[in-house]
Design an enzyme around this catalytic site. Structure first.
Site, mmCIF file in Angstrom:
data_model
loop_
_atom_site.group_PDB
_atom_site.id
_atom_site.type_symbol
_atom_site.label_atom_id
_atom_site.label_comp_id
_atom_site.label_asym_id
_atom_site.label_seq_id
_atom_site.Cartn_x
_atom_site.Cartn_y
_atom_site.Cartn_z
ATOM 1 C CE LYS A 225 82.291 42.456 40.416
ATOM 2 N NZ LYS A 225 82.200 43.516 39.409
ATOM 3 C CE LYS B 75 81.454 44.377 44.112
ATOM 4 N NZ LYS B 75 81.335 45.241 42.932
#
Length: 326
Positions: A195, A248
């Site tokens: 992330k 992400k």
């Protein structure tokens, strides 16, 4: 003329021919649809920075779940927006927290729907960070204790998958141990393994009311410039017991999706995040792009890059468009 060269266009001559040799297909089964649940009554409020995405109160949530299941989408992920926040994000792990209440209702309405719970503290803390603050710094190990409590409470409410998004070191190991000790040995973890500290999250922070009140998240989310670090992060989560790995954001990180896919045997998820979604919406509203065509192209690209599943706010529209094509 004796010139010889490859005629690749032979396999592109008609739509039927192109369909015959197509390598990558999108299906409703590929999508995980994010939902935002809020406290209160009779609320279905469109999020201004995310056209077509709404806040739902619990009494309006069933209509959305019914639409999702009728479309054939088989998985959702639930984000909660509480009324009350405090320094330790206690509403995140409260038995009657907004996410816990929502999950119980969803599993009653649609027991076969794979219901994932985002496991983080940022929406629940008054400072907007994903963990506990100690002397102005997000403290890793004390945050793990609260994340475990949150994950266990979500599993107890009926969550089929725990999806921790906090990026604390050791979060998968801590949550796996906590779930197992609480008797949830069969509850999988979909780790937000890679992330990045991205500018693509802006509309989500508007939707979740989770903008940090000081500083930023660069001490725990990843530097967008780093590739090898992503593989170290993913390897740690695999060793600690993750069942699925997420990258992400998605659009600017297709190379990372492919790296994770090629290096690990676990299912890979890609999060087509709010900024990616809202950019397309804004351009489509101005007539600059064909929303249907460009969205399906992006989602196909994510799957081609290696995503086994895609979290996307476009899931409902994408399924409708795919049915039109069929």
């Amino acid at each position: 003329m004796s010139l010889y060269f490859q005629r690749h266009r032979r396999l592109r001559t008609t739509a039927a021919m192109r369909n015959l040799v197509r390598e990558t297909y999108l299906h409703a089964n590929d999508f995980i649809y994010p939902l935002f649940v809020v406290e209160g009554n009779d609320t279905k409020h469109e999020i201004s920075s995310m056209p077509g995405v709404f806040h739902y109160s619990l009494d309006r949530l069933e209509e959305e779940i019914q639409e999702v299941t009728e479309l054939g989408i088989q998985s959702i992920i639930v984000f909660g927006v509480p009324n009350n926040k405090d320094a330790c994000g206690s509403e995140a792990y409260a038995e009657d927290g907004i996410v816990q209440q929502a999950i119980r209702k969803i599993k009653g309405w649609a027991p076969e729907l794979v219901t994932m719970a985002d496991t983080c503290l940022c929406q629940y803390t008054e400072h907007g960070h994903c963990g506990m603050i100690h002397e102005g710094y997000v403290d890793n190990d004390s945050s793990l204790e609260l994340l475990v409590k949150t994950a266990v409470s979500q599993a107890a409410a009926g969550a089929d998958v725990i999806a921790p998004s906090n990026m604390m070191d050791g979060f998968v190991a801590a949550i796996r141990q906590g779930l197992d000790e609480a008797g949830f040995i069969n509850t999988p973890i979909m780790s937000y393994a890679v992330k990045y500290a991205s500018q693509f999250y802006g509309p989500f922070r508007d939707a979740a009311h989770s903008t940090p009140q000081f500083g930023d998240r660069k001490t725990y989310q990843m530097d967008p410039a780093n590739r090898r670090e992503a593989l170290r992060e993913a390897a740690s989560d695999v060793e600690e017991g993750a069942d699925m790995l997420m990258v992400k954001p998605a659009m600017a990180y297709m190379d990372i999706i492919r790296e994770v896919k090629d290096n690990f045997d676990l299912p890979v998820a890609a999060y087509n995040v709010s900024g990616e979604y809202s950019m397309i919406k804004a351009a489509a509203e101005r007539g600059w792009v064909d929303e249907k065509a460009i969205t399906l192209e992006l989602l196909t690209g994510l799957k081609r890059a290696g995503a086994d599943m895609i979290l996307t706010y476009s899931a409902k529209d994408a399924v409708r468009w795919l049915k039109e094509i069929d």
